[in-house]
Design a protein around this motif. Structure first.
Motif, PDB file in Angstrom:
ATOM      1  N   MET A   1       0.849  -1.172   0.000  1.00 32.69           N
ATOM      2  CA  MET A   1       0.000   0.000   0.000  1.00 32.69           C
ATOM      3  C   MET A   1       0.903   1.247   0.000  1.00 32.69           C
TER       4      MET A   1
ATOM      5  N   PRO B   1       2.217   5.091   0.754  1.00 30.33           N
ATOM      6  CA  PRO B   1       2.185   5.892   1.985  1.00 30.33           C
ATOM      7  C   PRO B   1       0.936   6.775   2.069  1.00 30.33           C
TER       8      PRO B   1
ATOM      9  N   THR C   1      -1.879   4.666   3.167  1.00 27.26           N
ATOM     10  CA  THR C   1      -1.685   4.327   4.578  1.00 27.26           C
ATOM     11  C   THR C   1      -2.154   5.473   5.457  1.00 27.26           C
ATOM     12  N   TYR C   2      -1.753   6.702   5.100  1.00 28.20           N
ATOM     13  CA  TYR C   2      -2.210   7.862   5.882  1.00 28.20           C
ATOM     14  C   TYR C   2      -3.707   8.096   5.712  1.00 28.20           C
TER      15      TYR C   2
ATOM     16  N   TYR D   1      -5.123   5.792   8.245  1.00 30.73           N
ATOM     17  CA  TYR D   1      -4.919   6.398   9.567  1.00 30.73           C
ATOM     18  C   TYR D   1      -5.898   7.553   9.800  1.00 30.73           C
TER      19      TYR D   1
END
Length: 128
Positions: A1, A3, A6-7, A10
């Motif tokens: 995945m 970044p 990913t964020y 999150y």
């Protein structure tokens, strides 16, 4: 995945946590009986709950742009160190923004907000 994605994941966790904390403080400040009842009448909330609500509203104002940028960078395969840094800057600035806003520190709150916008700018520049 990537970044950026990913964020993005999150950021959903942060959104859920922020909504839960804000709703809890708001309901508690208005009274548990009111919170569990039909809520027919409006009630004032305490300043802490009000700040949490304003911080959440502010999060949502930039959240749409972050989601769009994270997805656009991924779909366009335009991700690089700059877009990853932009996503990280936006996310971590948003994490910092909540306690700064709730504490009532005026100048730092604005600086953190503009730092989060700079993260969006780093992502946007790579798409233009």
């Amino acid at each position: 995945m990537t970044p950026e994605l990913t964020y993005l994941a999150y950021s959903v966790v942060l959104l859920i946590a922020h909504v839960l904390v804000q709703a809890t403080f708001s309901d508690l400040s208005k009274g548990i009986g009111w919170a569990l009842g039909p809520r027919d009448e409006d009630r004032e909330q305490n300043p802490l709950a009000e700040r949490l609500q304003k911080a959440l509203r502010n999060y949502l104002e930039t959240y749409v742009a972050f989601v769009a940028l994270a997805l656009a960078v991924t779909v366009a395969d335009a991700g690089n160190e700059t877009t990853a840094l932009g996503a990280a800057v936006w996310f971590w600035a948003r994490v910092v923004y909540i306690p700064v806003y709730v504490s009532g520190v005026p100048l730092i709150r604005s600086v953190v907000f503009f730092v989060s916008l700079s993260g969006l700018g780093l992502m946007l520049i790579q798409l233009l």
